[in-house]
Every structure is written in structure tokens, then in C-alpha cells.
Design a protein around this motif. Structure first.
Motif, PDB file in Angstrom:
ATOM      1  N   THR A   4       0.849  -1.197   0.000  1.00  0.00           N
ATOM      2  CA  THR A   4       0.000   0.000   0.000  1.00  0.00           C
ATOM      3  C   THR A   4       0.881   1.244   0.000  1.00  0.00           C
ATOM      4  O   THR A   4       1.654   1.463   0.937  1.00  0.00           O
ATOM      5  N   ILE A   5       0.763   2.049  -1.044  1.00  0.00           N
ATOM      6  CA  ILE A   5       1.621   3.222  -1.224  1.00  0.00           C
ATOM      7  C   ILE A   5       0.888   4.470  -0.759  1.00  0.00           C
ATOM      8  O   ILE A   5      -0.293   4.663  -1.041  1.00  0.00           O
ATOM      9  N   ASP A   6       1.623   5.301  -0.040  1.00  0.00           N
ATOM     10  CA  ASP A   6       1.113   6.614   0.355  1.00  0.00           C
ATOM     11  C   ASP A   6       2.145   7.655  -0.065  1.00  0.00           C
ATOM     12  O   ASP A   6       3.258   7.684   0.458  1.00  0.00           O
ATOM     13  N   GLY A   7       1.794   8.468  -1.031  1.00  0.00           N
ATOM     14  CA  GLY A   7       2.734   9.479  -1.516  1.00  0.00           C
ATOM     15  C   GLY A   7       2.616  10.817  -0.826  1.00  0.00           C
ATOM     16  O   GLY A   7       3.371  11.747  -1.135  1.00  0.00           O
ATOM     17  N   PHE A   8       1.696  10.925   0.139  1.00  0.00           N
ATOM     18  CA  PHE A   8       1.470  12.200   0.818  1.00  0.00           C
ATOM     19  C   PHE A   8       1.360  11.964   2.327  1.00  0.00           C
ATOM     20  O   PHE A   8       0.357  12.334   2.951  1.00  0.00           O
ATOM     21  N   SER A   9       2.397  11.350   2.898  1.00  0.00           N
ATOM     22  CA  SER A   9       2.370  11.024   4.331  1.00  0.00           C
ATOM     23  C   SER A   9       2.281  12.264   5.200  1.00  0.00           C
ATOM     24  O   SER A   9       1.761  12.208   6.320  1.00  0.00           O
ATOM     25  N   TYR A  10       2.808  13.393   4.709  1.00  0.00           N
ATOM     26  CA  TYR A  10       2.784  14.641   5.474  1.00  0.00           C
ATOM     27  C   TYR A  10       1.772  15.631   4.901  1.00  0.00           C
ATOM     28  O   TYR A  10       1.898  16.841   5.105  1.00  0.00           O
ATOM     29  N   PHE A  70       6.750   9.884   0.808  1.00  0.00           N
ATOM     30  CA  PHE A  70       6.459   8.581   0.226  1.00  0.00           C
ATOM     31  C   PHE A  70       6.687   7.479   1.250  1.00  0.00           C
ATOM     32  O   PHE A  70       7.719   7.449   1.931  1.00  0.00           O
ATOM     33  N   SER A  71       5.742   6.572   1.348  1.00  0.00           N
ATOM     34  CA  SER A  71       5.871   5.441   2.275  1.00  0.00           C
ATOM     35  C   SER A  71       5.117   4.246   1.724  1.00  0.00           C
ATOM     36  O   SER A  71       4.191   4.393   0.909  1.00  0.00           O
ATOM     37  N   ASP A  73       3.243   0.870   3.239  1.00  0.00           N
ATOM     38  CA  ASP A  73       2.740   0.311   4.495  1.00  0.00           C
ATOM     39  C   ASP A  73       3.380  -1.045   4.790  1.00  0.00           C
ATOM     40  O   ASP A  73       3.367  -1.942   3.945  1.00  0.00           O
ATOM     41  N   TYR A 190       4.915  13.451 -10.104  1.00  0.00           N
ATOM     42  CA  TYR A 190       3.764  12.732  -9.564  1.00  0.00           C
ATOM     43  C   TYR A 190       3.089  11.853 -10.619  1.00  0.00           C
ATOM     44  O   TYR A 190       2.431  10.866 -10.276  1.00  0.00           O
ATOM     45  N   SER A 210       8.240   3.872   7.271  1.00  0.00           N
ATOM     46  CA  SER A 210       8.890   5.181   7.116  1.00  0.00           C
ATOM     47  C   SER A 210      10.078   5.074   6.168  1.00  0.00           C
ATOM     48  O   SER A 210      10.575   3.998   5.864  1.00  0.00           O
TER      49      SER A 210
END
Length: 291
Positions: A4-10, A70-71, A73, A190, A210
Motif C-alpha cells: 500500500t503506497i502513500d505518496g502524501f504522508s505529510y 512517500f511510504s 505500508d 507525480y 517510514s
């Protein structure tokens, strides 16, 4: 197993900061390239090199600021330092080739297409080489069509930026061109990230998702951009231009072709006239009857 990719962790912090760095690098690079067209040939290479390094550093810094958000999971992310810094070298070198072509050939169609293509491919290569330097317990896969679209965006953005560097005059228009380039570079980044999917290894070691700290990597390029900004700020011609900029008949004015040095103007008469001009200037023919 699909990661699971998260490109906007912040949230919006990293995209906005990355966009601002891309704009800064583009603004400095465009102004330096423009300045090189209005200087003596012995200094042209220095301005072009400063512009190429500014754009390359800005794009590279933008990429890794964006990657802070970028993270994946369940796994931790690290970076291979030689490959990571090689991506910076590739960015500066390929952007430099494109800028030097336009800087010495001017805004001809062939120079813009050639220089823009090389520069755009350099931006795309930097992005995917930087991604290749990431280390995690998984495998990256890319959607070919989306990757091709990101490369096209990079080439179009680079060609437009090089055209602006030699054709757009004045501080505010150049600033607007740098914002457009910042949007295009961020869009390329992006778009490339949207093509990415991660397949985790079955025996992947669990992590907190992280990334390794990237701030130490960014200190050097960020300091360089600050120093380049200082150089630009202390060069009045870079910031304000000249009073004759819009005069078609003035050196370097609207009538002067981009990339072609202006002829040195010598006063014909007066106390500040060049004495040599009185010998080199042909005499005006005398009216009949005054011999």
C-alpha cells in the motif's frame, strides 16, 4: 503481496515544498541562461554552467523532498547513496548539455528541440534513477503508458523552459516562466509516481513504513541554490535588465536576435566618442559645390 503506497504522508507539506524548490531552481537557471546571452564570450560558459547546476539541483532537491512523503505500508525504505548521488550528476550533466546547446546556438528550432529533448530526458532519467536507488523488501513495477506520459511531460516542459530562457525578457515574465516549469516538473514527478506499484516479498521484514532520513542529503544542493540566488541578487543586470531592453534598436533589445551578441555601440561625436572611430568611420560625402 501488493504494498500500500502513500505518496502524501505529510499531507500538502512535501508537495508544496518540492514545488517551491523546483521553481527556485528553474528561476535561477533561466535567469543565468538569459544572462549568458548578454555577456562576453569568455564568461558565457560560467553563466551557463551555473544555470545548469541550478536547474539540476532544483529538480533533484524537489524529487527527494517529495519522496519524504512517500511510504509503503508495512516496510521501511532506505536509499543507496552512490545511485542517489549519481542521479544528481545525471541531472546536472544532461540539463547542462541542453542549456549549452541553446546558449551557444540561440533560439533556433533545431537547438530548442535538441536541447529540450536532452534536458527532458535528463529530468526523467534523474527521477527513475533516483527511484532505482530506493531499497525495500519488495519490487517496483511501472505502468509503461504512464511512464511514457511522464517522459513526454518532462521533454515538453524542458523545451518550453529553454525557449523562455532565451525569449522571455524581464524579471517578472521570467518568474512566471519558472512557475510554469515548476508546475510541469512537479507534474512529471507525480505522474511517474502514479505509474508505480510495489510488490512486497513474501518474507519481507515488517517495518513502520517510514523512509530513511533525507534531510542530510539535501543540505548540499540546497546550500548551492542559496549561493546561486545570492549571485543573481548581486548582479543588477540579472534582476533589472537594462533601460534599453525594449528598444528595438538598442543592443540586446527586442530587435536583437536571441543568442547573437550585440555590436558594440560607439558614439559618433562628443567628448566620450572613441577616437579610433574617427579613423575607422567613413567620411560622409560632401554636398556638391563644397569641394
Amino acid at each position: 503481496m501488493q504494498g500500500t503506497i502513500d505518496g502524501f504522508s505529510y499531507g500538502a507539506v512535501t508537495p508544496v515544498a518540492a514545488f517551491l524548490m523546483a521553481c527556485l531552481g528553474a528561476a535561477l537557471g533561466l535567469r543565468c541562461t538569459n544572462r549568458s546571452l548578454r555577456t562576453e564570450r569568455s564568461f558565457k560558459a560560467g553563466w551557463l554552467a551555473l544555470g545548469a547546476t541550478s536547474i539540476g539541483s532544483g529538480i533533484w532537491t524537489m524529487h527527494f523532498i517529495a519522496m519524504m512523503g512517500f511510504s509503503v505500508d508495512g516496510v521501511s525504505i532506505g536509499y543507496d547513496m552512490p545511485i542517489t548521488f549519481a542521479s544528481l550528476g545525471v541531472a546536472v550533466a544532461m540539463v547542462g548539455v541542453g542549456i549549452f546547446i541553446v546558449g551557444y546556438r540561440g533560439a533556433t528550432r533545431m537547438a530548442l528541440v535538441t536541447g529540450g529533448t536532452i534536458t527532458g530526458l535528463g529530468v526523467a532519467t534523474m527521477h527513475y534513477l533516483g527511484m532505482a536507488g530506493m531499497r525495500l523488501d519488495g519490487q517496483f513495477e511501472y505502468d509503461t503508458v504512464t511512464v511514457a506520459l511522464s517522459v513526454v511531460i518532462a521533454v515538453v516542459a524542458a523545451t518550453t523552459a529553454l525557449w523562455a530562457a532565451v525569449s522571455v525578457h524581464g524579471f517578472l515574465p521570467s518568474l512566471g516562466a519558472s512557475v510554469v516549469m515548476g508546475v510541469a516538473v512537479s507534474g512529471m514527478h507525480y505522474t511517474g509516481m502514479a505509474a508505480l506499484s510495489v510488490h512486497l516479498h513474501p518474507d519481507a521484514v515488517a517495518g513502520d513504513g517510514s523512509s530513511a532520513p533525507l534531510v542530510p542529503l539535501l543540505i548540499g544542493p540546497a546550500c548551492f541554490l542559496i549561493l546561486a540566488a545570492v549571485v543573481v541578487m548581486f548582479d543588477p543586470l540579472m534582476v533589472m535588465g537594462t533601460p534599453d531592453w525594449n528598444d528595438p534598436g538598442a543592443p540586446g533589445g527586442a530587435g536583437q536576435k536571441p543568442g547573437i551578441p550585440a555590436l558594440r555601440q560607439v558614439p559618433r561625436f562628443g567628448t566620450h566618442a572613441d577616437p579610433a572611430s574617427f579613423h575607422s568611420r567613413p567620411r560622409d560625402p560632401a554636398p556638391p559645390g563644397e569641394w
